[in-house]
Design a protein around this motif. Structure first.
Motif, mmCIF file in Angstrom:
data_model
loop_
_atom_site.group_PDB
_atom_site.id
_atom_site.type_symbol
_atom_site.label_atom_id
_atom_site.label_comp_id
_atom_site.label_asym_id
_atom_site.label_seq_id
_atom_site.Cartn_x
_atom_site.Cartn_y
_atom_site.Cartn_z
ATOM 1 N N LEU A 192 0.781 -1.264 -0.052
ATOM 2 C CA LEU A 192 0.049 0.036 -0.068
ATOM 3 C C LEU A 192 0.945 1.298 -0.060
ATOM 4 O O LEU A 192 1.619 1.472 0.823
ATOM 5 C CB LEU A 192 -0.990 -0.094 1.335
ATOM 6 C CG LEU A 192 -1.861 1.146 1.300
ATOM 7 C CD1 LEU A 192 -2.846 1.229 0.137
ATOM 8 C CD2 LEU A 192 -2.680 1.192 2.704
ATOM 9 N N ALA A 193 0.730 2.017 -1.197
ATOM 10 C CA ALA A 193 1.402 3.166 -1.118
ATOM 11 C C ALA A 193 0.832 4.283 -0.610
ATOM 12 O O ALA A 193 -0.458 4.840 -0.891
ATOM 13 C CB ALA A 193 1.812 3.558 -2.630
ATOM 14 N N TYR A 201 6.856 7.305 -6.681
ATOM 15 C CA TYR A 201 8.178 6.935 -6.715
ATOM 16 C C TYR A 201 8.151 5.370 -7.077
ATOM 17 O O TYR A 201 8.753 4.567 -7.809
ATOM 18 C CB TYR A 201 8.819 7.004 -5.324
ATOM 19 C CG TYR A 201 10.103 5.988 -5.012
ATOM 20 C CD1 TYR A 201 11.159 6.045 -5.699
ATOM 21 C CD2 TYR A 201 9.755 4.812 -4.278
ATOM 22 C CE1 TYR A 201 12.119 5.153 -5.526
ATOM 23 C CE2 TYR A 201 10.808 4.050 -4.264
ATOM 24 C CZ TYR A 201 12.020 4.114 -4.457
ATOM 25 O OH TYR A 201 12.874 3.258 -4.383
ATOM 26 N N LEU A 202 7.198 4.544 -6.382
ATOM 27 C CA LEU A 202 7.096 2.969 -6.513
ATOM 28 C C LEU A 202 6.934 2.772 -8.020
ATOM 29 O O LEU A 202 7.129 1.691 -8.476
ATOM 30 C CB LEU A 202 6.129 2.410 -5.607
ATOM 31 C CG LEU A 202 6.526 2.529 -4.219
ATOM 32 C CD1 LEU A 202 5.276 2.157 -3.244
ATOM 33 C CD2 LEU A 202 7.958 1.279 -4.001
ATOM 34 N N LEU A 203 5.700 3.675 -8.502
ATOM 35 C CA LEU A 203 5.260 3.141 -10.110
ATOM 36 C C LEU A 203 6.320 3.726 -11.025
ATOM 37 O O LEU A 203 5.687 3.589 -12.145
ATOM 38 C CB LEU A 203 3.800 3.714 -9.972
ATOM 39 C CG LEU A 203 3.115 2.595 -9.099
ATOM 40 C CD1 LEU A 203 1.342 3.359 -8.926
ATOM 41 C CD2 LEU A 203 3.129 1.304 -9.267
ATOM 42 N N LYS A 204 6.982 4.597 -10.634
ATOM 43 C CA LYS A 204 7.768 5.389 -11.523
ATOM 44 C C LYS A 204 6.895 6.141 -12.759
ATOM 45 O O LYS A 204 6.985 6.124 -13.670
ATOM 46 C CB LYS A 204 8.787 4.524 -12.496
ATOM 47 C CG LYS A 204 9.821 3.495 -11.722
ATOM 48 C CD LYS A 204 10.898 4.262 -11.202
ATOM 49 C CE LYS A 204 11.752 3.493 -10.066
ATOM 50 N NZ LYS A 204 11.916 4.118 -8.772
ATOM 51 N N ARG A 211 -5.112 9.897 -10.126
ATOM 52 C CA ARG A 211 -4.895 8.938 -11.289
ATOM 53 C C ARG A 211 -4.834 7.719 -10.976
ATOM 54 O O ARG A 211 -4.997 6.524 -11.658
ATOM 55 C CB ARG A 211 -4.259 9.476 -12.435
ATOM 56 C CG ARG A 211 -4.966 10.516 -13.407
ATOM 57 C CD ARG A 211 -4.346 10.949 -14.520
ATOM 58 N NE ARG A 211 -5.089 11.714 -15.335
ATOM 59 C CZ ARG A 211 -6.185 11.358 -16.182
ATOM 60 N NH1 ARG A 211 -6.044 10.086 -16.162
ATOM 61 N NH2 ARG A 211 -6.672 12.300 -16.788
ATOM 62 N N LEU A 212 -3.627 7.733 -9.851
ATOM 63 C CA LEU A 212 -3.060 6.383 -9.651
ATOM 64 C C LEU A 212 -3.972 5.519 -8.565
ATOM 65 O O LEU A 212 -3.908 4.220 -8.656
ATOM 66 C CB LEU A 212 -1.857 6.556 -8.660
ATOM 67 C CG LEU A 212 -0.578 7.205 -9.863
ATOM 68 C CD1 LEU A 212 0.620 7.720 -9.091
ATOM 69 C CD2 LEU A 212 -0.401 6.302 -10.968
ATOM 70 N N ARG A 213 -4.888 6.331 -7.952
ATOM 71 C CA ARG A 213 -5.773 5.472 -6.947
ATOM 72 C C ARG A 213 -6.823 4.837 -7.699
ATOM 73 O O ARG A 213 -6.933 4.998 -8.820
ATOM 74 C CB ARG A 213 -6.585 6.529 -6.310
ATOM 75 C CG ARG A 213 -6.218 6.942 -5.023
ATOM 76 C CD ARG A 213 -7.250 7.591 -4.280
ATOM 77 N NE ARG A 213 -8.210 6.792 -3.671
ATOM 78 C CZ ARG A 213 -9.673 7.029 -4.309
ATOM 79 N NH1 ARG A 213 -9.742 8.077 -5.177
ATOM 80 N NH2 ARG A 213 -10.519 6.066 -3.947
ATOM 81 N N THR A 224 4.450 -7.582 -7.611
ATOM 82 C CA THR A 224 3.670 -7.344 -6.351
ATOM 83 C C THR A 224 2.257 -6.487 -6.425
ATOM 84 O O THR A 224 2.604 -5.461 -6.750
ATOM 85 C CB THR A 224 4.481 -7.113 -5.321
ATOM 86 O OG1 THR A 224 5.719 -7.943 -5.332
ATOM 87 C CG2 THR A 224 3.686 -7.468 -3.904
ATOM 88 N N PRO A 225 1.249 -7.024 -6.398
ATOM 89 C CA PRO A 225 0.160 -6.055 -6.389
ATOM 90 C C PRO A 225 0.294 -5.044 -5.435
ATOM 91 O O PRO A 225 0.545 -5.012 -4.287
ATOM 92 C CB PRO A 225 -1.069 -6.790 -5.990
ATOM 93 C CG PRO A 225 -0.483 -8.310 -6.071
ATOM 94 C CD PRO A 225 0.877 -8.276 -5.672
ATOM 95 N N LEU A 226 0.114 -3.757 -6.057
ATOM 96 C CA LEU A 226 0.115 -2.458 -5.312
ATOM 97 C C LEU A 226 -1.065 -1.544 -5.371
ATOM 98 O O LEU A 226 -1.688 -1.274 -6.332
ATOM 99 C CB LEU A 226 1.417 -1.780 -5.857
ATOM 100 C CG LEU A 226 1.804 -0.610 -5.090
ATOM 101 C CD1 LEU A 226 3.242 -0.098 -5.239
ATOM 102 C CD2 LEU A 226 1.120 0.799 -5.443
ATOM 103 N N ARG A 227 -1.579 -1.100 -4.424
ATOM 104 C CA ARG A 227 -2.464 -0.188 -4.202
ATOM 105 C C ARG A 227 -1.971 1.218 -3.653
ATOM 106 O O ARG A 227 -1.291 1.184 -3.094
ATOM 107 C CB ARG A 227 -3.829 -0.728 -3.206
ATOM 108 C CG ARG A 227 -4.986 -0.323 -3.423
ATOM 109 C CD ARG A 227 -5.990 -0.959 -4.534
ATOM 110 N NE ARG A 227 -7.181 -0.332 -4.859
ATOM 111 C CZ ARG A 227 -7.919 -0.555 -5.851
ATOM 112 N NH1 ARG A 227 -7.728 -1.619 -6.352
ATOM 113 N NH2 ARG A 227 -9.072 0.090 -6.138
ATOM 114 N N VAL A 228 -2.600 2.112 -4.187
ATOM 115 C CA VAL A 228 -2.459 3.662 -3.509
ATOM 116 C C VAL A 228 -3.493 4.241 -2.920
ATOM 117 O O VAL A 228 -4.786 4.217 -3.314
ATOM 118 C CB VAL A 228 -2.206 4.413 -4.952
ATOM 119 C CG1 VAL A 228 -1.874 6.074 -4.728
ATOM 120 C CG2 VAL A 228 -0.808 3.825 -5.951
ATOM 121 N N THR A 229 -3.434 4.779 -1.938
ATOM 122 C CA THR A 229 -4.450 5.625 -1.132
ATOM 123 C C THR A 229 -3.770 7.099 -0.776
ATOM 124 O O THR A 229 -2.519 7.226 -0.971
ATOM 125 C CB THR A 229 -5.038 4.868 0.032
ATOM 126 O OG1 THR A 229 -5.998 5.389 0.215
ATOM 127 C CG2 THR A 229 -3.939 4.788 1.173
#
Ligand code: URA
Length: 267
Positions: A192-193, A201-204, A211-213, A224-229
């Motif tokens: 979780l970012a 940073y993590l998604l470059k 937009r990333l959420r 690795t699955p990554l979610r943004v909040t």
């Protein structure tokens, strides 16, 4: 230690997958082999070697080249890594911080939370997310049945930027090997970012947090699955967005449930 051994070959492939430059002697056979052999999966990381030496048993005319700090860090175990962060002078922030803030939680955690950088309270106490934003983060975790003991929490930067300004690219680059190694040691099933800086940073990516959420992304060589909040500090300033953060948390909770279905029921 030499990169001519079988383990050395595995390690070289591993580091290359992580995008880390490895220095090998020009006449060393490993570089050629590594180009033709396919990686065969995860390997144990060798114990730390003598700092600064990549091939100390070189016997012929070409001298061994120094190992880069990034390669050294990529081989450290937990305790050595923590110590290295405390001693770190890779960027100017070591002059203004009180201490390095390494990370906290379960080293076998399924879920790893990554924030931006320590604030004043974190700098004083040496633990991430212990100020007001941290209290909200604890509540967010509790809302999905987790606690800071069951997850692992760290930041992109291990040192506090003065006046809590945004991290600078050179500081992020200097700190990157530490986070990369933490991620590698934990090997979480989900990330979780927290906030824009960690997400970008993590998604470059340069896309906005908005937009990333709202979607699953993937991080690194294990995808690795990554979610943004939203960052909890932002939510303290903008509580109207808490319901959106709750949506993110519910997606995370569902994915965690899917990853560990209840046991004990006979088929
Ligand atoms: N904000 C962060 O991003 N990290 C902390 O540890 C504290 C506040």
């Amino acid at each position: 230690m030499t990169m001519k051994t079988h383990d050395g070959l595995f390690q070289l492939q591993y580091l290359q997958r992580l995008g880390i430059d490895v220095w090998v002697r020009r006449d060393c056979g490993v570089a050629k082999q590594a180009a033709v052999e396919k990686p065969t999966g995860r390997t144990a990381i060798e114990p730390p070697v003598q700092p600064g030496v990549a091939a100390e048993d070189a016997t012929d005319t070409e001298p061994a080249r120094p190992m880069t700090a990034e390669v050294e860090i990529a081989r450290l175990d937990w305790e050595a890594l923590r110590e290295r962060v405390q001693q770190c002078e890779r960027c100017p922030l070591h002059r203004t911080r009180i201490q390095g803030v390494f990370g906290i939680g379960n080293r076998q955690a399924q879920l790893m939370l990554i924030g931006e950088a320590p604030g004043a309270e974190e700098d004083r106490r040496g633990e991430p997310f212990v100020g007001r934003a941290g209290q909200l983060l604890d509540e967010m975790l509790r809302a999905i049945g987790l606690s800071r003991e069951t997850v692992y929490i760290t930041n992109v930067l291990k040192s506090r930027p003065p006046n809590n300004r945004d991290p600078r690219p050179d500081e992020v680059a200097a700190c990157e090997p530490y986070l990369r190694r933490q991620l590698e040691l934990i090997s979480p099933s989900l990330i979780l970012a927290l906030g824009r800086i960690a997400a970008q940073y993590l998604l470059k990516s340069t896309q906005s947090l908005g937009r990333l959420r709202g979607a699953w992304h993937h991080y690194g060589p294990q995808a690795t699955p990554l979610r943004v909040t939203y960052h909890p500090a932002y939510l303290l300033r903008s509580p109207a967005d808490k319901h959106k953060a709750w949506q993110d948390l519910k997606h995370l909770r569902q994915r965690l449930r899917d990853a560990s279905p209840p046991t004990g029921v006979a088929p």
